[in-house]
Design a protein around this motif. Structure first.
Motif, PDB file in Angstrom:
ATOM      1  N   ARG A 220      66.594  66.832  46.959  1.00 10.74           N
ATOM      2  CA  ARG A 220      67.586  65.960  46.956  1.00 10.74           C
ATOM      3  C   ARG A 220      67.223  64.625  46.262  1.00 10.74           C
ATOM      4  O   ARG A 220      68.019  63.963  45.749  1.00 10.74           O
ATOM      5  N   LYS A 221      65.835  63.931  46.698  1.00  6.21           N
ATOM      6  CA  LYS A 221      65.801  62.730  46.197  1.00  6.21           C
ATOM      7  C   LYS A 221      65.750  62.854  44.818  1.00  6.21           C
ATOM      8  O   LYS A 221      66.083  61.702  43.987  1.00  6.21           O
ATOM      9  N   THR A 222      65.291  63.892  44.210  1.00  8.17           N
ATOM     10  CA  THR A 222      64.975  64.113  42.583  1.00  8.17           C
ATOM     11  C   THR A 222      66.465  64.080  42.149  1.00  8.17           C
ATOM     12  O   THR A 222      66.624  63.568  41.024  1.00  8.17           O
ATOM     13  N   ARG A 223      67.365  64.721  42.794  1.00 10.71           N
ATOM     14  CA  ARG A 223      68.691  64.751  42.287  1.00 10.71           C
ATOM     15  C   ARG A 223      69.247  63.276  42.129  1.00 10.71           C
ATOM     16  O   ARG A 223      70.304  63.172  41.173  1.00 10.71           O
ATOM     17  N   GLN A 224      69.124  62.461  43.135  1.00 15.16           N
ATOM     18  CA  GLN A 224      69.656  61.398  43.360  1.00 15.16           C
ATOM     19  C   GLN A 224      69.082  60.496  42.225  1.00 15.16           C
ATOM     20  O   GLN A 224      69.731  59.839  41.659  1.00 15.16           O
ATOM     21  N   LYS A 225      67.786  60.869  41.809  1.00 14.17           N
ATOM     22  CA  LYS A 225      67.121  59.896  40.701  1.00 14.17           C
ATOM     23  C   LYS A 225      67.876  60.506  39.338  1.00 14.17           C
ATOM     24  O   LYS A 225      68.054  59.473  38.425  1.00 14.17           O
ATOM     25  N   ILE A 226      68.112  61.590  39.245  1.00 12.26           N
ATOM     26  CA  ILE A 226      68.755  61.992  37.927  1.00 12.26           C
ATOM     27  C   ILE A 226      70.099  61.397  38.049  1.00 12.26           C
ATOM     28  O   ILE A 226      70.478  60.854  36.929  1.00 12.26           O
ATOM     29  N   GLU A 227      70.865  61.170  39.090  1.00 10.54           N
ATOM     30  CA  GLU A 227      72.104  60.577  38.955  1.00 10.54           C
ATOM     31  C   GLU A 227      72.004  59.142  38.347  1.00 10.54           C
ATOM     32  O   GLU A 227      72.744  58.747  37.544  1.00 10.54           O
ATOM     33  N   VAL A 228      71.047  58.439  39.139  1.00 11.83           N
ATOM     34  CA  VAL A 228      70.587  56.792  38.515  1.00 11.83           C
ATOM     35  C   VAL A 228      70.279  56.970  37.065  1.00 11.83           C
ATOM     36  O   VAL A 228      70.908  56.086  36.282  1.00 11.83           O
ATOM     37  N   VAL A 229      69.599  57.706  36.786  1.00  9.42           N
ATOM     38  CA  VAL A 229      69.000  57.815  35.154  1.00  9.42           C
ATOM     39  C   VAL A 229      70.405  58.200  34.443  1.00  9.42           C
ATOM     40  O   VAL A 229      70.530  57.517  33.369  1.00  9.42           O
ATOM     41  N   GLN A 230      71.106  59.057  34.845  1.00 10.51           N
ATOM     42  CA  GLN A 230      72.478  59.607  33.992  1.00 10.51           C
ATOM     43  C   GLN A 230      73.207  58.391  33.902  1.00 10.51           C
ATOM     44  O   GLN A 230      73.634  58.244  32.804  1.00 10.51           O
ATOM     45  N   GLN A 231      73.356  57.686  34.934  1.00 10.81           N
ATOM     46  CA  GLN A 231      74.384  56.607  34.738  1.00 10.81           C
ATOM     47  C   GLN A 231      73.805  55.457  33.697  1.00 10.81           C
ATOM     48  O   GLN A 231      74.451  54.820  32.980  1.00 10.81           O
ATOM     49  N   ARG A 232      72.684  55.194  33.924  1.00  9.07           N
ATOM     50  CA  ARG A 232      71.863  54.293  33.046  1.00  9.07           C
ATOM     51  C   ARG A 232      71.863  54.680  31.522  1.00  9.07           C
ATOM     52  O   ARG A 232      72.473  53.903  30.721  1.00  9.07           O
ATOM     53  N   ILE A 233      71.772  56.057  31.277  1.00  7.59           N
ATOM     54  CA  ILE A 233      72.150  56.422  29.996  1.00  7.59           C
ATOM     55  C   ILE A 233      73.276  56.288  29.328  1.00  7.59           C
ATOM     56  O   ILE A 233      73.701  55.830  28.418  1.00  7.59           O
ATOM     57  N   ARG A 234      74.424  56.542  30.189  1.00  2.00           N
ATOM     58  CA  ARG A 234      75.875  56.410  30.073  1.00  2.00           C
ATOM     59  C   ARG A 234      76.029  54.661  29.486  1.00  2.00           C
ATOM     60  O   ARG A 234      76.697  54.708  28.652  1.00  2.00           O
ATOM     61  N   ASP A 235      75.646  54.052  30.545  1.00  2.00           N
ATOM     62  CA  ASP A 235      75.845  52.471  30.187  1.00  2.00           C
ATOM     63  C   ASP A 235      75.331  52.023  28.819  1.00  2.00           C
ATOM     64  O   ASP A 235      75.757  51.319  28.106  1.00  2.00           O
ATOM     65  N   LEU A 236      73.995  52.683  28.641  1.00  2.00           N
ATOM     66  CA  LEU A 236      73.364  52.304  27.232  1.00  2.00           C
ATOM     67  C   LEU A 236      74.118  52.901  26.089  1.00  2.00           C
ATOM     68  O   LEU A 236      74.100  52.233  25.146  1.00  2.00           O
ATOM     69  N   GLN A 237      74.543  54.007  26.354  1.00  2.00           N
ATOM     70  CA  GLN A 237      75.514  54.802  25.211  1.00  2.00           C
ATOM     71  C   GLN A 237      76.755  53.630  24.632  1.00  2.00           C
ATOM     72  O   GLN A 237      77.236  53.699  23.766  1.00  2.00           O
ATOM     73  N   ARG A 238      77.269  53.330  25.819  1.00  2.00           N
ATOM     74  CA  ARG A 238      78.404  52.480  25.961  1.00  2.00           C
ATOM     75  C   ARG A 238      78.193  51.155  24.895  1.00  2.00           C
ATOM     76  O   ARG A 238      78.732  50.848  24.260  1.00  2.00           O
ATOM     77  N   MET A 239      76.742  50.613  25.452  1.00  2.00           N
ATOM     78  CA  MET A 239      76.387  49.489  24.789  1.00  2.00           C
ATOM     79  C   MET A 239      76.106  49.598  23.215  1.00  2.00           C
ATOM     80  O   MET A 239      76.521  48.892  22.442  1.00  2.00           O
ATOM     81  N   ARG A 240      75.710  50.681  22.978  1.00  2.00           N
ATOM     82  CA  ARG A 240      75.316  51.329  21.696  1.00  2.00           C
ATOM     83  C   ARG A 240      76.675  51.112  20.981  1.00  2.00           C
ATOM     84  O   ARG A 240      76.588  50.926  19.742  1.00  2.00           O
ATOM     85  N   ARG A 241      77.603  52.041  21.476  1.00  2.65           N
ATOM     86  CA  ARG A 241      79.039  52.197  20.693  1.00  2.65           C
ATOM     87  C   ARG A 241      79.487  50.908  20.215  1.00  2.65           C
ATOM     88  O   ARG A 241      80.071  50.752  19.165  1.00  2.65           O
ATOM     89  N   THR A 242      79.450  49.895  21.300  1.00  2.00           N
ATOM     90  CA  THR A 242      80.094  48.536  21.131  1.00  2.00           C
ATOM     91  C   THR A 242      79.283  47.944  20.000  1.00  2.00           C
ATOM     92  O   THR A 242      79.558  47.332  18.992  1.00  2.00           O
ATOM     93  N   LEU A 243      77.901  48.074  19.888  1.00  2.00           N
ATOM     94  CA  LEU A 243      77.127  47.314  18.855  1.00  2.00           C
ATOM     95  C   LEU A 243      77.238  48.036  17.600  1.00  2.00           C
ATOM     96  O   LEU A 243      77.243  47.258  16.498  1.00  2.00           O
ATOM     97  N   ASP A 244      77.588  49.398  17.510  1.00  2.00           N
ATOM     98  CA  ASP A 244      77.852  50.032  16.392  1.00  2.00           C
ATOM     99  C   ASP A 244      79.269  49.317  15.622  1.00  2.00           C
ATOM    100  O   ASP A 244      79.373  49.065  14.687  1.00  2.00           O
ATOM    101  N   ARG A 245      80.383  49.241  16.739  1.00  2.00           N
ATOM    102  CA  ARG A 245      81.488  48.535  16.141  1.00  2.00           C
ATOM    103  C   ARG A 245      81.173  47.242  15.498  1.00  2.00           C
ATOM    104  O   ARG A 245      81.861  47.001  14.524  1.00  2.00           O
TER     105      ARG A 245
END
Lengths: 137, 137
Positions: free
Chosen positions: A84-109
């Motif tokens: 359960r704890k591992t899956r929670q951590k995966i969620e956190v990491v996943q969200q962080r990846i999404r945020d960074l990808q968003r930032m990357r797209r903006t920088l690309d633009r």
DNA sequence: CTTGACCATATACCTTGGTATAAGGTCAAT
DNA sequence: ATTGACCTTATACCAAGGTATATGGTCAAG
């Protein structure tokens, strides 16, 4: 095969004091000692330090890193809790990846607008990371 | 349309002092004032604060965030310099995404091993983030 | 058998990123 | 015209994550 604290510190490129500090904080297991009291480490200590440094760069606090390092597979009930704890951590990491990808797209633009010489003097970087505010935390 | 510092702080869910602190640090432009000296903000100030908070969660320092916020498209030579800086930032973000993806894969394997009841009592989380040490920084 | 490079503990200090508090001015509502 | 909720600056304090320094023991090399 057994390293002194100074050798570990050199190999992982951290301050000696930092290792002792992590030991006090509980991020580092208490190592075995020579008869004279010198700490002795196996070389996975270097990997552990590098992991800590990387995780810090990725925005994890020492407390969170401690939890990450504590995750491992066990038998029975402890296993369920760990999963359960591992899956929670995966969620956190996943969200962080999404945020960074968003930032990357903006920088690309931003870079693209620049090569096209289309000046945009309002601050386009601000477009990023604007929703999912209420769900995270 | 014009917000007081308290309204901005409420909307972005930060402490009032934090906004003044950012202003001192140069992360926030000095706002216009009422005749009585009250700060007045347009509502993009709220977006700016949210951006800062998100970027912090992603592991950027205030100094780095200041640089990100300073990126924008200009004319002529300033544009080239801006583009170079933007591409550097993209590299940093890209590397951070890769590191997080690696961490995610390791956590995935950990969770999978657990559901399969295959206990692995050495610390598998350490497998992550082990190379590219010398190239980053 | 001493010198230099290590190790030990304990304690003090530093930087970053805030947050709290004191002393006072502003302003809308009663 | 006073009360309460705002705003101002200045200064002090705080937590996290180290880093430095003082004092002394260990150990291999010369």
């Amino acid at each position: 095969m057994a390293l002194t604290i100074g050798q570990v510190a050199d190999a992982a490129d951290v301050n000696i004091q930092t290792i002792r500090y992590y030991e006090r904080r509980g991020l580092f297991p208490t190592p075995r000692r020579t008869p004279a009291g010198y700490r002795l480490y196996a070389d996975d200590a270097v990997a552990r330090l590098r992991f800590i440094k990387h995780a810090q760069e990725l925005g994890f606090s020492l407390r969170e890193i401690q939890e990450l390092l504590g995750l491992r597979v066990r038998h029975g009930a402890a296993c369920d809790a760990g999963e359960r704890k591992t899956r929670q951590k995966i969620e956190v990491v996943q969200q962080r990846i999404r945020d960074l990808q968003r930032m990357r797209r903006t920088l690309d633009r931003l870079a693209a607008a620049c090569t096209a010489r289309r000046p945009t003097d309002d601050c386009p970087i601000l477009e990023v990371l604007e929703d999912h505010d209420d769900i995270s935390h």
